[in-house]
Design a protein around this motif. Structure first.
Motif, PDB file in Angstrom:
ATOM      1  N   TRP A  76      31.258  17.731 -18.274  1.00  0.00           N
ATOM      2  CA  TRP A  76      30.621  16.615 -17.555  1.00  0.00           C
ATOM      3  C   TRP A  76      31.657  15.884 -16.708  1.00  0.00           C
ATOM      4  CZ3 TRP A  76      31.284  11.420 -17.003  1.00  0.00           C
ATOM      5  CH2 TRP A  76      30.230  10.695 -16.427  1.00  0.00           C
ATOM      6  N   HIS A  77      32.818  15.601 -17.283  1.00  0.00           N
ATOM      7  CA  HIS A  77      33.857  14.896 -16.536  1.00  0.00           C
ATOM      8  C   HIS A  77      34.324  15.715 -15.333  1.00  0.00           C
ATOM      9  CE1 HIS A  77      34.444  11.384 -19.089  1.00  0.00           C
ATOM     10  NE2 HIS A  77      34.389  12.161 -20.151  1.00  0.00           N
ATOM     11  N   ALA A  78      34.419  17.038 -15.496  1.00  0.00           N
ATOM     12  CA  ALA A  78      34.845  17.891 -14.382  1.00  0.00           C
ATOM     13  C   ALA A  78      33.810  17.897 -13.269  1.00  0.00           C
ATOM     14  CB  ALA A  78      35.098  19.314 -14.885  1.00  0.00           C
ATOM     15  N   VAL A  79      32.533  17.928 -13.636  1.00  0.00           N
ATOM     16  CA  VAL A  79      31.470  17.885 -12.625  1.00  0.00           C
ATOM     17  C   VAL A  79      31.514  16.555 -11.876  1.00  0.00           C
ATOM     18  CG1 VAL A  79      28.969  17.880 -12.281  1.00  0.00           C
ATOM     19  CG2 VAL A  79      30.000  19.500 -13.882  1.00  0.00           C
ATOM     20  N   ARG A  80      31.705  15.474 -12.613  1.00  0.00           N
ATOM     21  CA  ARG A  80      31.808  14.159 -11.968  1.00  0.00           C
ATOM     22  C   ARG A  80      32.997  14.113 -11.006  1.00  0.00           C
ATOM     23  NH1 ARG A  80      34.536   8.959 -14.509  1.00  0.00           N
ATOM     24  NH2 ARG A  80      33.818   7.324 -13.091  1.00  0.00           N
ATOM     25  N   ALA A  81      34.144  14.613 -11.463  1.00  0.00           N
ATOM     26  CA  ALA A  81      35.333  14.621 -10.608  1.00  0.00           C
ATOM     27  C   ALA A  81      35.112  15.492  -9.378  1.00  0.00           C
ATOM     28  CB  ALA A  81      36.540  15.113 -11.410  1.00  0.00           C
ATOM     29  N   PHE A  82      34.451  16.628  -9.557  1.00  0.00           N
ATOM     30  CA  PHE A  82      34.190  17.541  -8.444  1.00  0.00           C
ATOM     31  C   PHE A  82      33.403  16.840  -7.343  1.00  0.00           C
ATOM     32  CE2 PHE A  82      31.224  20.610  -6.485  1.00  0.00           C
ATOM     33  CZ  PHE A  82      32.134  21.476  -5.897  1.00  0.00           C
ATOM     34  N   PHE A  83      32.328  16.161  -7.709  1.00  0.00           N
ATOM     35  CA  PHE A  83      31.513  15.488  -6.707  1.00  0.00           C
ATOM     36  C   PHE A  83      32.222  14.270  -6.128  1.00  0.00           C
ATOM     37  CE2 PHE A  83      27.902  17.628  -9.024  1.00  0.00           C
ATOM     38  CZ  PHE A  83      27.556  18.454  -7.976  1.00  0.00           C
ATOM     39  N   GLU A  84      32.961  13.547  -6.946  1.00  0.00           N
ATOM     40  CA  GLU A  84      33.664  12.370  -6.446  1.00  0.00           C
ATOM     41  C   GLU A  84      34.776  12.750  -5.471  1.00  0.00           C
ATOM     42  OE1 GLU A  84      33.200   9.152  -6.771  1.00  0.00           O
ATOM     43  OE2 GLU A  84      31.432   9.332  -8.040  1.00  0.00           O
ATOM     44  N   GLU A  85      35.394  13.902  -5.677  1.00  0.00           N
ATOM     45  CA  GLU A  85      36.486  14.316  -4.801  1.00  0.00           C
ATOM     46  C   GLU A  85      36.009  15.014  -3.537  1.00  0.00           C
ATOM     47  OE1 GLU A  85      39.468  13.365  -5.253  1.00  0.00           O
ATOM     48  OE2 GLU A  85      39.223  12.566  -7.262  1.00  0.00           O
ATOM     49  N   GLY A  86      34.719  15.260  -3.419  1.00  0.00           N
ATOM     50  CA  GLY A  86      34.200  15.821  -2.170  1.00  0.00           C
ATOM     51  C   GLY A  86      33.439  17.116  -2.311  1.00  0.00           C
ATOM     52  N   GLY A  87      33.233  17.618  -3.528  1.00  0.00           N
ATOM     53  CA  GLY A  87      32.469  18.844  -3.717  1.00  0.00           C
ATOM     54  C   GLY A  87      30.988  18.649  -3.428  1.00  0.00           C
ATOM     55  N   LYS A  88      30.316  19.711  -3.042  1.00  0.00           N
ATOM     56  CA  LYS A  88      28.901  19.635  -2.670  1.00  0.00           C
ATOM     57  C   LYS A  88      28.023  20.582  -3.485  1.00  0.00           C
ATOM     58  CE  LYS A  88      29.659  16.717   0.726  1.00  0.00           C
ATOM     59  NZ  LYS A  88      29.238  15.297   0.617  1.00  0.00           N
ATOM     60  N   ARG A  89      28.498  21.791  -3.741  1.00  0.00           N
ATOM     61  CA  ARG A  89      27.666  22.813  -4.379  1.00  0.00           C
ATOM     62  C   ARG A  89      28.386  23.376  -5.597  1.00  0.00           C
ATOM     63  NH1 ARG A  89      27.501  23.574   0.898  1.00  0.00           N
ATOM     64  NH2 ARG A  89      29.065  25.216   0.799  1.00  0.00           N
ATOM     65  N   LEU A  90      27.646  23.467  -6.711  1.00  0.00           N
ATOM     66  CA  LEU A  90      28.267  23.825  -7.976  1.00  0.00           C
ATOM     67  C   LEU A  90      27.298  24.617  -8.841  1.00  0.00           C
ATOM     68  CD1 LEU A  90      30.639  23.354 -10.060  1.00  0.00           C
ATOM     69  CD2 LEU A  90      29.402  21.306 -10.764  1.00  0.00           C
ATOM     70  N   TYR A  91      27.824  25.632  -9.498  1.00  0.00           N
ATOM     71  CA  TYR A  91      27.104  26.331 -10.558  1.00  0.00           C
ATOM     72  C   TYR A  91      27.795  26.028 -11.884  1.00  0.00           C
ATOM     73  CZ  TYR A  91      24.718  29.181  -7.009  1.00  0.00           C
ATOM     74  OH  TYR A  91      23.956  29.597  -5.951  1.00  0.00           O
TER      75      TYR A  91
END
Length: 651
Positions: A76-91
């Motif tokens: 969960w923390h990694a997904v949050r960091a991914f979106f906060e840092e600029g990520g858009k698409r994730l599996y």
């Protein structure tokens, strides 16, 4: 060639230009790790926000493993960091390891026999509940299960029965009905204004169409059916009974899901049975994929396929001593939803054990198309970045064997898929010597290692915690590609969520790490917390930089997808010229954008596809060989300014 057999004017379309190659996306990421809920063996759906992630994979709360204890929800923390840092698409690929020594039994009955037959992944870890009906008869019991294992499956399920508007009317003394369908469960009651000595208690029936009589039969649970045509206009009312199911998490108030207007009968025809209770919460294998977002499934007893049987189970589940009973309230048009509600608490859901390398590796489930672990990602072509956040936690405390195995699995997966790079985490609390020892076991251009862990404020405990770097790095990769380009090194970038790092590295300390391919996070006064490294874990100097590996993956995959049209074309000069033009146009565009080194196109790239690249044996065996060379840009890792004294009268 078209045939021209009769005189006339014929207009044909032709092409005078080479086919174009479209650059592929390089930002789509795949995370694999444990979560509080969600599918384990179904192909992951694309996640584009935290809301979507939490809807499928559960909340941010910590994970409780039986042996390892309570750990932070690193995925969960990694997904949050991914979106906060600029990520858009994730599996997200969820891994789950069941607790040892547990069985599928619930309440003394083998309640999931059907589940086990249709879905081998159903085992312990699933929350379960039972609507007893008649407690001694399993055929009359309704078992409710969390669709997926996990502590977030401990849900509160509310069944609210509703009797709709009166559908019975009389014309000239003859009864008529509207909106009545085959196998509807109905309640019939006399609401005459002149009450008899004993008020009509009402009764429940199932509507069945009688072809012979061309009339509706109202069939009771026991006894003989009543024909609709025999009813008289003395205040009779007929109301269709439906049920609403509400699922409420016990630890996240307010995030409920509701399905309203569901029919009680298993084979009800309304909307192709999609709106029946059984179809919506089916455990059939065909429905597991279709209804994957529904958090619960039913395992009804054999006698509950009939609508009246299901209604009976719901009514008998009412606690004794309740006044009025659900049965009485259902017959009363003025009753409240609360009076017609039965509630069930699912219990026993757990997070299992901390997953090992076996769960991360995954497999294809026997005799099915379902897959687990990294095997799931093999069917997702658009993934470019792969990580396993939290898999290196407690690396120095006894988990190193599994952590190293998971790292090797990520690397081998990326090498096999060819167009991906693995973002690797260092262990938590490592010294320089320990992270160097970890790095020494790796040699691949398809991976990059990051150190140390990042300090953030935990929204669960409201305390500072340290998180693995991979979630932040994957988001920075995506932000770098979007704002600049994939050929720009993803370094010298601000870490948005960071409050600090586990270790504050100095320049001299990084001089030890950088030559070994360990990318560091650094703090610079006035410039904040930054990612300060962009090297792979390869010993080959040709593939030393992350942006070089990712840019070549971008080129190769774009050319791969953009030249599929050439397969089975006649293998001659015309095809070779078309392939050359297609790739040259693509590389010219890359050079014009500044991705390649050279002041002229001929210095930046070359494309050869002719008899100099193919032998007669190649042609005889159907091979077209195209030779492509590009001059990529490498990052200015060491910026040097040489300054000396200069006298004013020098020319």
């Amino acid at each position: 060639m078209p045939e021209y057999l009769a005189p006339g004017v014929f207009v044909e379309e032709t092409s005078f230009r080479a086919k174009s190659i479209e650059g592929v996306s390089t930002t789509t990421t795949g995370f694999i790790g444990p979560t509080r809920y969600g599918p384990v063996d179904l192909q992951p759906d694309l996640v584009t926000s935290m809301v979507e992630f939490e809807r499928v994979y559960g909340s941010r709360r910590q994970l409780g493993f039986k042996a390892a204890g309570t750990l932070h929800n690193y995925t969960w923390h990694a997904v949050r960091a991914f979106f906060e840092e600029g990520g858009k698409r994730l599996y997200v690929g969820r891994v789950f390891r069941k607790q040892a020594g547990t069985s599928r039994k619930y309440g003394g009955f083998e309640s999931t026999t059907a589940l086990a037959a249709t879905n081998p992944s159903y085992d312990d870890g699933h929350a379960r509940g039972l609507l007893a009906g008649e407690a001694a008869d399993t055929k009359k019991q309704l078992f409710v299960h969390g669709r997926y294992p996990g502590s977030a499956g401990n849900l509160r399920v509310r069944f609210t029965l509703r009797a709709g508007q009166n559908v019975l009317s009389f014309e000239g003394g003859k009864p008529r009905v509207s909106s009545l369908q085959e196998r509807d469960v109905v309640v019939l009651r006399d609401f005459t204004t002149v009450a008899p000595a004993t008020p009509d208690p009402g009764a429940f029936y199932q509507a069945r169409w009688n072809e012979l009589k061309q009339d509706w039969d109202l069939v009771p649970a026991t006894g003989t059916a009543t024909s609709l045509s025999t009813l008289v206009d003395t205040g009779n009312q007929l109301r269709i009974i439906t049920v609403s199911v509400a699922v409420l998490p016990t630890d996240e108030p307010g995030s409920s899901q509701v399905w309203a207007g569901l029919a009680l009968d298993k084979v009800h025809a309304r909307d192709g049975a999609e709106d029946s209770l059984h179809a919506r919460f089916s455990i059939d294998a065909a429905d597991l994929e279709r209804n994957r977002d529904i958090p619960i499934v039913f395992a009804p007893g054999a006698d509950l396929g009939d609508g009246l049987g299901m209604l009976s189970a719901l009514l008998k589940a009412t606690p004794s001593g309740v006044t009025p009973t659900v049965s009485d309230a259902l017959k009363n048009p003025d009753s409240t939803d609360l009076q017609r509600t039965v509630e069930l608490l699912l219990q026993g859901g757990n997070d299992g054990e901390r997953p090992t390398a076996d769960e991360y590796q995954g497999e294809q489930v026997v005799n099915t198309t379902r897959k687990t672990g990294l095997v799931q990602f093999e069917d997702l072509e658009d993934i470019s970045i792969v990580a396993a956040p939290g898999s290196t936690y407690n690396y120095e405390g006894g988990y190193a064997l599994d952590a190293n195995s998971i790292i090797n699995l990520l690397i081998s997966h990326c090498q096999r898929m060819h167009y991906r790079i693995a973002v690797l985490d260092s262990g938590n609390g490592q010294t320089l010597g320990q992270v160097r020892a970890q790095r020494a076991k790796i040699d691949s251009s398809y991976a990059a290692l990051y150190y140390p862990w990042v300090k953030v404020l935990d929204p669960v405990t409201r305390q500072p915690i340290f998180l693995p770097p991979s979630g932040f790095v994957a988001g920075i990769y995506a932000r770098n590609d979007t704002n600049r380009a994939v050929y720009k090194a993803p370094a010298n970038e601000v870490v948005n969520l960071a409050l600090g790092f586990e270790s504050n590295l100095s320049k001299s300390q990084q001089e030890v790490l950088n030559p070994e391919g360990i990318n560091a996070f650094r703090y610079f006064e006035g410039r904040g917390y930054r990612l300060w490294g962009a090297r792979t874990t390869s010993s080959d100097p040709e593939w030393k930089y992350v942006n070089l590996r990712r840019y070549f993956a971008y080129l190769e995959r774009s050319i791969d997808k953009g030249t599929q049209w050439s397969v089975f074309e006649p293998n001659g000069d015309q095809l070779w010229a078309s392939v050359r033009r297609t790739i040259e146009d693509f590389l010219l565009n890359e050079w014009q954008m500044g991705a390649l080194l050279g002041d002229k196109p001929e210095k930046a790239y070359f494309v050869k596809c002719d008899r100099s690249t193919m032998t007669q044996n190649d042609l005889d065996n159907g091979r077209l060989v195209c030779l492509i060379g590009v001059a990529p840009l490498r990052p200015a890792e060491f910026v040097i300014f040489r300054i000396g004294q200069w006298t004013g009268d020098r020319k």
